[in-house]
Design an enzyme around this catalytic site. Structure first.
Site, PDB file in Angstrom:
ATOM      1  N   LYS A  15       0.655  -1.271   0.165  1.00  0.00           N
ATOM      2  CA  LYS A  15       0.016  -0.005  -0.057  1.00  0.00           C
ATOM      3  C   LYS A  15       0.952   1.243   0.187  1.00  0.00           C
ATOM      4  O   LYS A  15       0.658   2.067  -0.941  1.00  0.00           O
ATOM      5  CB  LYS A  15      -0.743   0.031   1.205  1.00  0.00           C
ATOM      6  CG  LYS A  15      -2.132  -0.572   1.246  1.00  0.00           C
ATOM      7  CD  LYS A  15      -3.004  -0.115   2.599  1.00  0.00           C
ATOM      8  CE  LYS A  15      -2.255   0.112   3.997  1.00  0.00           C
ATOM      9  NZ  LYS A  15      -1.785  -1.115   4.605  1.00  0.00           N
ATOM     10  N   ARG A  90      -9.008   2.672   8.804  1.00  0.00           N
ATOM     11  CA  ARG A  90      -9.051   1.014   9.331  1.00  0.00           C
ATOM     12  C   ARG A  90     -10.035   0.498   9.763  1.00  0.00           C
ATOM     13  O   ARG A  90     -10.079  -0.784  10.321  1.00  0.00           O
ATOM     14  CB  ARG A  90      -7.648   1.204   9.973  1.00  0.00           C
ATOM     15  CG  ARG A  90      -6.500   0.769   9.169  1.00  0.00           C
ATOM     16  CD  ARG A  90      -5.441   0.791  10.456  1.00  0.00           C
ATOM     17  NE  ARG A  90      -4.179   0.139  10.184  1.00  0.00           N
ATOM     18  CZ  ARG A  90      -3.103   0.553   9.496  1.00  0.00           C
ATOM     19  NH1 ARG A  90      -3.066   1.665   9.060  1.00  0.00           N
ATOM     20  NH2 ARG A  90      -1.930  -0.116   9.412  1.00  0.00           N
ATOM     21  N   ARG A 127      11.102  -6.990   5.967  1.00  0.00           N
ATOM     22  CA  ARG A 127      11.092  -5.477   5.867  1.00  0.00           C
ATOM     23  C   ARG A 127      11.921  -4.590   6.832  1.00  0.00           C
ATOM     24  O   ARG A 127      12.168  -4.736   7.664  1.00  0.00           O
ATOM     25  CB  ARG A 127       9.709  -4.751   6.045  1.00  0.00           C
ATOM     26  CG  ARG A 127       9.629  -3.190   5.542  1.00  0.00           C
ATOM     27  CD  ARG A 127       8.099  -2.761   5.499  1.00  0.00           C
ATOM     28  NE  ARG A 127       7.167  -3.038   6.628  1.00  0.00           N
ATOM     29  CZ  ARG A 127       6.146  -2.490   6.645  1.00  0.00           C
ATOM     30  NH1 ARG A 127       5.440  -2.016   5.451  1.00  0.00           N
ATOM     31  NH2 ARG A 127       5.492  -2.404   7.897  1.00  0.00           N
ATOM     32  N   ARG A 159      11.316  -1.950  11.830  1.00  0.00           N
ATOM     33  CA  ARG A 159      10.351  -1.420  12.724  1.00  0.00           C
ATOM     34  C   ARG A 159       9.601  -2.373  14.030  1.00  0.00           C
ATOM     35  O   ARG A 159       9.642  -3.459  13.604  1.00  0.00           O
ATOM     36  CB  ARG A 159       9.087  -0.992  11.904  1.00  0.00           C
ATOM     37  CG  ARG A 159       9.000   0.197  11.287  1.00  0.00           C
ATOM     38  CD  ARG A 159       7.907   0.166   9.871  1.00  0.00           C
ATOM     39  NE  ARG A 159       6.535  -0.197  10.596  1.00  0.00           N
ATOM     40  CZ  ARG A 159       5.479   0.055   9.910  1.00  0.00           C
ATOM     41  NH1 ARG A 159       5.395   0.584   8.857  1.00  0.00           N
ATOM     42  NH2 ARG A 159       4.378  -0.209  10.322  1.00  0.00           N
ATOM     43  N   ARG A 170      -1.159  -7.493  14.212  1.00  0.00           N
ATOM     44  CA  ARG A 170      -1.671  -6.304  13.370  1.00  0.00           C
ATOM     45  C   ARG A 170      -2.689  -7.129  12.180  1.00  0.00           C
ATOM     46  O   ARG A 170      -3.457  -6.507  11.536  1.00  0.00           O
ATOM     47  CB  ARG A 170      -0.482  -5.685  12.518  1.00  0.00           C
ATOM     48  CG  ARG A 170       0.090  -4.785  13.493  1.00  0.00           C
ATOM     49  CD  ARG A 170       1.614  -4.537  13.082  1.00  0.00           C
ATOM     50  NE  ARG A 170       1.504  -3.687  11.890  1.00  0.00           N
ATOM     51  CZ  ARG A 170       2.824  -3.893  11.030  1.00  0.00           C
ATOM     52  NH1 ARG A 170       3.621  -4.617  11.378  1.00  0.00           N
ATOM     53  NH2 ARG A 170       2.658  -3.046  10.061  1.00  0.00           N
TER      54      ARG A 170
HETATM   55  P1  AMP Z   1       1.014   1.517   9.179  1.00  0.00           P
HETATM   56  O1  AMP Z   1       2.455   2.232   8.970  1.00  0.00           O
HETATM   57  O2  AMP Z   1       0.169   1.769   8.277  1.00  0.00           O
HETATM   58  O3  AMP Z   1       1.190  -0.146   8.879  1.00  0.00           O
HETATM   59  O4  AMP Z   1       0.655   1.635  10.599  1.00  0.00           O
HETATM   60  C1  AMP Z   1       1.322   1.445  11.581  1.00  0.00           C
HETATM   61  C2  AMP Z   1       0.526   1.448  12.845  1.00  0.00           C
HETATM   62  O5  AMP Z   1       0.308   2.973  13.193  1.00  0.00           O
HETATM   63  C3  AMP Z   1      -0.306   0.597  12.974  1.00  0.00           C
HETATM   64  O6  AMP Z   1       0.134  -0.632  13.221  1.00  0.00           O
HETATM   65  C4  AMP Z   1      -1.322   1.151  14.122  1.00  0.00           C
HETATM   66  O7  AMP Z   1      -0.678   1.097  15.517  1.00  0.00           O
HETATM   67  C5  AMP Z   1      -0.967   2.710  13.743  1.00  0.00           C
HETATM   68  N1  AMP Z   1      -2.073   2.958  12.870  1.00  0.00           N
HETATM   69  C6  AMP Z   1      -2.017   3.395  11.467  1.00  0.00           C
HETATM   70  N2  AMP Z   1      -2.971   4.070  10.983  1.00  0.00           N
HETATM   71  C7  AMP Z   1      -3.993   3.683  11.878  1.00  0.00           C
HETATM   72  C8  AMP Z   1      -5.401   4.016  11.725  1.00  0.00           C
HETATM   73  N3  AMP Z   1      -5.996   4.412  10.643  1.00  0.00           N
HETATM   74  N4  AMP Z   1      -6.041   3.512  12.830  1.00  0.00           N
HETATM   75  C9  AMP Z   1      -5.427   3.106  13.962  1.00  0.00           C
HETATM   76  N5  AMP Z   1      -4.232   2.914  14.052  1.00  0.00           N
HETATM   77  C10 AMP Z   1      -3.431   3.339  12.903  1.00  0.00           C
END
Ligand code: AMP
Length: 223
Positions: A15, A90, A127, A159, A170
């Site tokens: 994404k 989300r 990653r 990460r 997740r």
């Molecule tokens: P990502 O980089 O999109 O994988 O997001 C990393 C982390 O940020 C996720 O595992 C959540 O802890 C938090 N996060 C990102 N976007 C959201 C969202 N829309 N709602 C809730 N938590 C989020």
């Protein structure tokens, strides 16, 4: 208002990578809720500190925290010509908040990147990411030198939520909370599903073709 695109897909579906490329092709900002939360977590604001605890465990940050951050970015002049949203919404509540923020226009195209779970688990555990500028690398495509970022020289690291336990949490959260949004947007007639397996450039061509087709269809008023 220009293109208003949302990218949906499992963590590790590509994404983020595709959202950056699509935003660039459309000439609109790429808005990643994960990047916003990680930036806030490095600061000292109350919002950032609340988010940090959830981020590290791979849990969803509470809706009101994320909605507040994303709404700030969506209402800037840069985003008035459109945007590509990555990682948001989300949950159903976030999707409904997004509708309210965008009223009266709503989302124009939602791209669901489809990648099997075993492929994303392999991608996520391999990653690596630049801690300074967030450029993505992997064990099979590392930076040129010594785990320093090719773009900015920052340290390239894993990460904290890309470790096995957090990855499982997740992905379970994605199935429970985010996957139902595919049906939510399908019913609104804005969903396009794209096969996300394959070379990054090939997937990009698929995404761009479908986004352009969906936008053109809507502009011509035939949808
Ligand atoms: P990502 O980089 O999109 O994988 O997001 C990393 C982390 O940020 C996720 O595992 C959540 O802890 C938090 N996060 C990102 N976007 C959201 C969202 N829309 N709602 C809730 N938590 C989020």
């Amino acid at each position: 208002m220009g293109s208003r695109v949302v990218m949906l897909g499992r963590q590790g579906a590509g994404k983020g990578t595709q959202a950056v490329r699509i935003a660039d092709a459309l000439g609109v900002p790429h808005l990643s809720s994960g990047d916003m939360l990680r930036a806030a977590a490095n600061g000292t604001t109350e919002l950032g500190l609340v988010g940090k605890r959830y981020l590290e465990r791979g849990e969803l940050v509470p809706d009101e925290v994320v909605v507040a951050l994303v709404a700030q970015c969506l209402t800037t002049p840069e985003a008035s010509a459109g945007f590509v949203l990555d990682g948001f919404p989300r949950t159903r509540a976030q999707a409904e908040s997004l509708d309210r923020v965008l009223r009266p226009c709503g989302v124009e195209v939602v791209v669901a990147l489809s990648v099997p779970v075993e492929v994303v688990v392999a991608r996520l555990s391999g990653r690596r990411v630049c801690a300074s500028c967030a450029t993505n690398y992997s064990l099979s495509a590392p930076p040129r030198q010594d785990w320093r970022c090719d773009t900015c020289g920052g340290p390239v690291v894993q990460r904290s939520d890309d470790v096995e336990e957090a990855i499982a949490r997740r992905l379970a959260l994605y199935d429970a909370e985010t996957e139902p949004l595919i049906e939510f947007y399908r019913q609104r007639g804005v969903l396009v599903v794209v096969d996300g397996v394959g070379d990054e450039a090939v997937v990009f061509d698929r995404v761009l073709r479908l986004v352009e087709a969906a936008t053109a269809l809507r502009l011509s008023g035939r949808d």
